[in-house]
Design a protein around this motif. Sequence first.
Motif, short mmCIF file in Angstrom:
data_model
loop_
_atom_site.label_atom_id
_atom_site.label_comp_id
_atom_site.label_asym_id
_atom_site.label_seq_id
_atom_site.Cartn_x
_atom_site.Cartn_y
_atom_site.Cartn_z
N ILE A 70 28.43 44.62 50.67
CA ILE A 70 27.14 44.67 49.70
C ILE A 70 26.16 43.78 49.52
CG2 ILE A 70 26.86 45.89 47.27
CD1 ILE A 70 29.91 44.90 47.05
N ASN A 71 24.82 44.43 50.23
CA ASN A 71 24.21 43.28 50.17
C ASN A 71 23.10 43.46 49.19
OD1 ASN A 71 22.28 46.25 49.83
ND2 ASN A 71 21.60 45.27 51.81
N SER A 72 21.82 42.73 48.91
CA SER A 72 20.96 42.39 48.24
C SER A 72 20.85 43.85 47.36
CB SER A 72 20.36 41.87 48.38
OG SER A 72 19.44 42.01 49.02
N ALA A 73 20.46 45.02 47.96
CA ALA A 73 19.84 46.05 47.83
C ALA A 73 20.67 46.91 47.06
CB ALA A 73 19.38 46.85 48.80
N GLY A 74 22.85 46.80 47.37
CA GLY A 74 23.35 46.97 46.18
C GLY A 74 23.39 48.45 47.19
N GLN A 75 23.59 48.03 48.72
CA GLN A 75 23.94 49.02 49.64
C GLN A 75 25.67 48.77 50.11
OE1 GLN A 75 20.80 48.35 51.77
NE2 GLN A 75 20.28 50.79 51.77
N VAL A 76 26.06 49.41 50.60
CA VAL A 76 27.72 49.31 50.93
C VAL A 76 28.21 49.22 52.44
CG1 VAL A 76 30.49 49.25 50.10
CG2 VAL A 76 28.45 49.64 48.28
N LEU A 77 28.81 48.17 52.83
CA LEU A 77 29.33 48.54 54.31
C LEU A 77 30.65 48.52 54.55
CD1 LEU A 77 27.19 48.72 56.76
CD2 LEU A 77 27.24 46.70 57.41
N LEU A 78 31.28 50.09 55.06
CA LEU A 78 32.18 50.00 54.82
C LEU A 78 33.07 49.55 56.34
CD1 LEU A 78 34.01 51.58 52.75
CD2 LEU A 78 35.82 50.12 53.70
N GLU A 79 33.64 48.52 56.58
CA GLU A 79 34.00 48.35 58.19
C GLU A 79 32.53 48.66 59.15
OE1 GLU A 79 36.40 46.67 59.25
OE2 GLU A 79 38.00 47.74 59.56
N GLN A 87 33.70 55.62 47.98
CA GLN A 87 34.30 56.26 49.11
C GLN A 87 35.72 55.20 49.70
OE1 GLN A 87 31.38 57.43 51.40
NE2 GLN A 87 32.46 58.23 53.09
N ILE A 88 35.40 53.92 48.65
CA ILE A 88 36.42 52.60 48.87
C ILE A 88 37.70 52.66 48.60
CG2 ILE A 88 36.36 50.13 48.13
CD1 ILE A 88 33.51 49.60 48.07
N ARG A 89 37.57 53.16 47.35
CA ARG A 89 39.25 54.01 46.90
C ARG A 89 40.33 54.04 48.09
NH1 ARG A 89 40.69 56.45 41.50
NH2 ARG A 89 39.15 55.00 40.56
N GLN A 90 39.68 55.52 48.90
CA GLN A 90 40.38 56.32 49.33
C GLN A 90 40.62 55.83 50.75
OE1 GLN A 90 38.54 59.88 50.63
NE2 GLN A 90 40.25 60.54 51.46
N GLU A 91 39.38 55.22 51.27
CA GLU A 91 39.34 54.32 52.27
C GLU A 91 40.46 53.05 52.25
OE1 GLU A 91 37.56 53.27 56.86
OE2 GLU A 91 37.34 55.10 54.37
N VAL A 92 40.35 52.02 51.09
CA VAL A 92 41.34 51.31 50.90
C VAL A 92 42.72 51.92 50.79
CG1 VAL A 92 42.15 49.68 49.27
CG2 VAL A 92 39.73 49.54 49.36
N GLN A 93 42.90 52.72 50.45
CA GLN A 93 43.95 53.83 50.73
C GLN A 93 45.02 53.80 52.07
OE1 GLN A 93 44.57 56.77 47.29
NE2 GLN A 93 45.00 55.34 46.11
N ILE A 94 43.83 54.11 52.56
CA ILE A 94 44.11 54.62 53.91
C ILE A 94 44.08 53.30 54.80
CG2 ILE A 94 43.21 55.55 56.44
CD1 ILE A 94 41.56 57.49 54.03
#
Lengths: 186, 150
Positions: A70-79, A87-94
């Motif tokens: 998570i960067n300073s602007a609040g943007q999320v990078l998933l892998e 989207q995090i919840r689903q990705e973690v479960q997968i």
Amino acid sequence: MGVLAKKKERREAEIPTSSMADIAFLLLIFFLVTTTIDVDTGIGMTLPPELDEKVEPPPVKERNSLAILINSAGQVLLEDLPSSVAQIRQEVQIHVQNQGQDPRYSESPTKALVSIKTDRQTPYNLYIQTMDEVWMAYFEIWNTEARGLGFANYQDYRSSLEEDAVNEIRKKWPAQISIAEPDPGE
Amino acid sequence: MGHFTKKSKAKPEISTASLPDIIFMLLIFFMVTTVLREQEVQVRTILPEAEALTKIEQKRYVSYIWMGPEKLRGNRFGETRVQIDDAIIEEMTTIRSIMYRKLTQEPRLIVSMRTDKESVMGVVTDVQQELRKGGTLRINYSSKRDISNL
């Protein structure tokens, strides 16, 4: 005179108890006002012990770790892919439930790791939301598992356990969440 | 028949003799459950909302760290500060010794971080690094139940 003296002798010394209730009431009101019954709720975590510079951290295979940045602007990078908190919840479960099928995700639930890395300027609220999503992913897995064992939900299973019994569900699906080391020199 | 009139004359009264006992019972309950508010919080902490919450039942093990903008006079807020017990922490490095001392007194210590939701991670990370140095690893990100999407 004789009558009066007799009467006085008969009277017993007594402490009036009628005001007892008032005194007790006052004390009661004091404690009522000062009492805080609210229980502290929150997301529990265990921090990693301080790193020993001589000891290398245990190696983690790239595929077993799911990196959330998570960067300073609040943007999320998933892998390495731009994403959102939702989207995090689903990705973690997968990732956790992969069982070694997809080579991009984990080999087994016990090896799966979720790593969260933040910047100094990342909003705290977003960090908590991310943490919440990751924990909810695990809670949902645990709930499903508990229902498979015949319980209404994971909470039910937890309360059915003895004091020092092994929590089989958590043993099977351990929540391994790592807070990444902050970058040095910042 | 005279017997009946006698009965009706007696006023029905509730005995108040046991009233002090009842009050004392309540009093003792509140005395036992009370944890006196020890300190005044000098920073603003509007907690974030979350879903995956756990309760801390044992209040006695909990030690709080408040983080948030300092409350100033006239409803204004200053810089983000850290407060432990009743003092604002000026030097971050003092946290490790404070926490280590608390840990020796209570090995089951849980540090509950009550952080304002508008804070940034920088200060939280700094405090966490200090907690690791002090050996207090059980933490809790204090948050409220999310009511909006129930």
